[in-house]
Design an enzyme around this catalytic site. Structure first.
Site, PDB file in Angstrom:
ATOM      1  N   GLY A 250       0.765  -1.245   0.000  1.00 52.20           N
ATOM      2  CA  GLY A 250       0.000   0.000   0.000  1.00 52.20           C
ATOM      3  C   GLY A 250       0.786   1.279   0.000  1.00 52.20           C
ATOM      4  CD  GLU A 341       0.397  -8.981   1.546  1.00 48.96           C
ATOM      5  OE1 GLU A 341       0.747 -10.158   1.409  1.00 48.96           O
ATOM      6  OE2 GLU A 341      -0.776  -8.650   1.790  1.00 48.96           O
ATOM      7  N   PRO A 342       4.400  -5.150  -0.707  1.00 49.51           N
ATOM      8  CG  PRO A 342       6.455  -4.058  -0.864  1.00 49.51           C
ATOM      9  CD  PRO A 342       5.781  -5.216  -0.199  1.00 49.51           C
ATOM     10  NE  ARG A 344      -0.354   2.257  -5.904  1.00 48.99           N
ATOM     11  CZ  ARG A 344      -1.299   2.170  -6.832  1.00 48.99           C
ATOM     12  NH1 ARG A 344      -1.111   2.738  -7.993  1.00 48.99           N
ATOM     13  NH2 ARG A 344      -2.416   1.522  -6.588  1.00 48.99           N
ATOM     14  CE1 TYR A 384      -6.504   4.885  -8.763  1.00 56.03           C
ATOM     15  CE2 TYR A 384      -7.665   2.956  -9.590  1.00 56.03           C
ATOM     16  CZ  TYR A 384      -6.501   3.560  -9.148  1.00 56.03           C
ATOM     17  OH  TYR A 384      -5.340   2.826  -9.095  1.00 56.03           O
ATOM     18  CB  CYS A 425     -14.998   3.439 -29.331  1.00 56.14           C
ATOM     19  SG  CYS A 425     -16.465   4.264 -29.916  1.00 56.14           S
ATOM     20  CD  GLU A 426     -16.395   2.997 -23.533  1.00 55.71           C
ATOM     21  OE1 GLU A 426     -17.048   3.828 -22.871  1.00 55.71           O
ATOM     22  OE2 GLU A 426     -16.884   1.968 -24.016  1.00 55.71           O
ATOM     23  CE1 TYR A 454      -2.298  -3.437  -8.345  1.00 53.79           C
ATOM     24  CE2 TYR A 454      -0.966  -1.552  -7.711  1.00 53.79           C
ATOM     25  CZ  TYR A 454      -1.521  -2.788  -7.424  1.00 53.79           C
ATOM     26  OH  TYR A 454      -1.278  -3.374  -6.201  1.00 53.79           O
TER      27      TYR A 454
HETATM   28  N1  PLP Z   1      -1.593  -7.007  -0.491  1.00 51.79           N
HETATM   29  C1  PLP Z   1      -2.884  -7.138  -0.791  1.00 51.79           C
HETATM   30  C2  PLP Z   1      -3.687  -8.117  -0.019  1.00 51.79           C
HETATM   31  C3  PLP Z   1      -3.471  -6.362  -1.786  1.00 51.79           C
HETATM   32  O1  PLP Z   1      -4.770  -6.501  -2.071  1.00 51.79           O
HETATM   33  C4  PLP Z   1      -2.660  -5.431  -2.474  1.00 51.79           C
HETATM   34  C5  PLP Z   1      -3.235  -4.555  -3.497  1.00 51.79           C
HETATM   35  O2  PLP Z   1      -4.345  -4.161  -3.489  1.00 51.79           O
HETATM   36  C6  PLP Z   1      -1.306  -5.345  -2.146  1.00 51.79           C
HETATM   37  C7  PLP Z   1      -0.804  -6.144  -1.151  1.00 51.79           C
HETATM   38  C8  PLP Z   1      -0.386  -4.397  -2.872  1.00 51.79           C
HETATM   39  O3  PLP Z   1      -0.720  -3.070  -2.707  1.00 51.79           O
HETATM   40  P1  PLP Z   1       0.206  -1.921  -3.329  1.00 51.79           P
HETATM   41  O4  PLP Z   1       0.408  -2.250  -4.756  1.00 51.79           O
HETATM   42  O5  PLP Z   1      -0.560  -0.695  -3.130  1.00 51.79           O
HETATM   43  O6  PLP Z   1       1.495  -1.946  -2.569  1.00 51.79           O
END
Ligand code: PLP
Length: 499
Positions: A250, A341-342, A344, A384, A425-426, A454
């Site tokens: 996150g 668990e990053p 992004r 978004y 086409c949107e 993403y």
């Molecule tokens: N862990 C879980 C359970 C997730 O659902 C996500 C993404 O939504 C992530 C880790 C990775 O998040 P981010 O890419 O924001 O670091």
């Protein structure tokens, strides 16, 4: 000093030491169809992002696991770098697990996540010995049934919904009570009672993922404290095997790092062919005064250096070090293994989408740059309203002639405010709105920045578009890491079923 990632040199965008335009030309010359758009990754940037986390985690003096969240990017060449640097992966589907197995990740260190798992996915995860993240009482019951059927034991983590506001866009917020993710307080008791009765399942950890693009790292501390307090509580109920504290991913990245360079606020500046921007008043609430005297240095600002003089005050960039520092004093329990668990923040800023300008259109009040890239490759703006920085990746050929002095200069491109849009086409097919950009010639290169997370993994064949080529740059060399789709790829699933 060695330049890293993406930089401008003499008006051309480089990835490491390779000119982006040269990649596009070479792909085209070598018959790659389509050669544009194309994802361009910097290997060094991926490596340095992973290293930054690993260095930060060492400060903790406890055992840690850095799991790349595969949903952010599942391109195998990127996953190989992740694996070669000793990381594991967090998974959200059976196919992601198959990808992890194919690439040689140790399944016992993978976290298999999901608020709705299908039987075949659960079966595979149990067979392979993944750490299974349980999201609800029904998820736990289904896991128990599958373990019985397979006569296999399983290690699980409970994904807790902590009701913490990560202060992000509601569409990517997952830690609040109204979210579909995680076990709420009422359901937790049911899960604990089920676990007390089930000998085949061992509770080995607690998990929480608050949301994505988090800038205020103090929420990770809150989350760590909640999970540790729950761990102590569960210990009094006899759960003595809780080893993993997984605080999810996150961490945000600074998508607006260079936003001021193309901000329409700059259009209030009067431009002289001699001096570039001579007037320094800039409108807008948060914008600082620009004091730009040199056009060339303005164009060649190092993308990675942060160009602090152009940044908004409110754009504090969170770092892995800042995150770890923030949770450090909350991690009083040295017995635990911390899992991060990053997604992004490991890959987001490691890629651009190299596109080509198809043309410009519009009138005095609204102008558009139409490119060959689209929401199919960069879906975040249409999903978004996310911001991606956009710049021409080469100097424009369009020469601006000053009518009073009759002088012209390629260094003084005519800047206008454009919406940058794709051919899908949107009406939601936009990559950026209201960007102050030089007027591009047809065929001009244009780059969408920060598309490493993403984008490729969320790309689609909508409008029967072909998902693009991906290339990896490593110093002064580059190679294709994904060929573009072909018509055969699109038609194959229908083969034998359409007549
Ligand atoms: N862990 C879980 C359970 C997730 O659902 C996500 C993404 O939504 C992530 C880790 C990775 O998040 P981010 O890419 O924001 O670091």
């Amino acid at each position: 000093m060695e330049k890293r990632g993406f930089t401008f040199r003499n008006g051309f965008l480089y990835c490491e030491d390779v000119r982006v335009k040269d990649i596009q030309t070479d792909l085209s010359t070598n018959g790659i169809v389509p050669s544009s758009p194309c994802f361009v990754y910097s290997k060094e940037k991926i490596v340095s992002n992973i290293s930054a986390y690993q260095t930060a985690l060492k400060m903790l003096n406890i055992s840690t696991l850095l799991n790349f969240s595969m949903k952010a990017n599942h391109t195998p060449a990127i996953l190989q770098i992740v694996r070669s640097m000793g990381c594991s992966v967090t998974l959200v589907s059976g196919m992601e697990l198959k990808m992890a197995l194919k690439l040689g990740f140790d399944p016992r260190l993978t976290v298999f996540n999901g608020n709705g798992k299908q039987d075949w996915e659960r079966l595979l995860a149990i067979e392979e010995g993944c750490l299974i993240n349980v999201d609800s009482p029904f998820d736990l019951m289904q896991t128990m049934r599958m373990c019985q059927k397979l006569r296999k034991n399983s290690n699980v983590l409970l994904r807790i919904n902590p009701d913490i506001d990560p202060q992000v866009h509601p569409f990517i917020s997952t830690g609040l009570a109204n979210s579909k993710f995680g076990i709420n307080t009422e359901d937790l008791e049911e899960c604990v009672t089920l676990l007390e009765k089930c000998s085949q399942i061992t509770l080995v950890g607690l998990h929480c993922h608050l949301g994505s693009t988090i800038h205020n790292v103090s929420v990770f501390r809150l989350c760590t404290m909640k999970l540790l307090s729950l761990k102590s509580e569960l210990k009094t109920r006899g759960f003595n095997n809780i080893k993993y504290i997984n605080i999810g991913g996150g961490l945000g990245i600074n998508y607006k790092q260079l936003a001021e360079r193309t901000s329409p606020a700059r259009s209030s500046c009067t431009m002289s062919l001699e001096d570039g921007y001579t007037q320094t008043t800039v409108q807008g609430n948060n914008a600082r005064q620009l004091n730009v005297t040199e056009r060339v240095s303005q164009n060649d600002l190092d993308y990675n250096s942060g160009c602090s003089e152009l940044m908004h005050d409110d754009l504090k960039v969170p770092t892995p070090g800042g995150l770890v520092e923030c949770i450090q004093s909350a991690l009083v329990d040295s017995e635990v293994t911390l899992i991060l668990e990053p997604g992004r923040s490991l890959v987001g800023n490691t890629a651009i989408l190299a596109t080509t300008v198809l043309g410009t259109k519009g009138n005095q009040t609204k102008r558009f740059i139409v490119i060959d890239g689209a929401m199919t490759e960069v879906p975040r703006p249409s999903l978004y309203g996310a911001y991606h920085h956009i710049e021409l990746s080469e100097p424009t050929d369009i020469v601006q002639v000053d009518k009073t002095t009759n002088r012209s200069s390629l260094n003084d491109p005519h800047r206008q405010v454009y919406d940058v849009v794709g051919p899908v086409c949107e009406s939601t097919d936009f990559l950026g709105k209201e960007r102050l950009l030089p007027e591009p010639h047809e065929g001009c290169g244009l780059a969408i920045f920060d598309v490493g997370a993403y984008c490729s993994s969320m790309s689609s064949n909508y409008n029967l578009r072909l998902r693009p080529c991906e290339v990896m740059v490593d110093g002064s060399t580059w190679h294709i890491i994904r060929r573009p789709d072909t018509f055969a790829d699109l038609f194959e699933p229908y083969e034998g079923h359409w007549q």
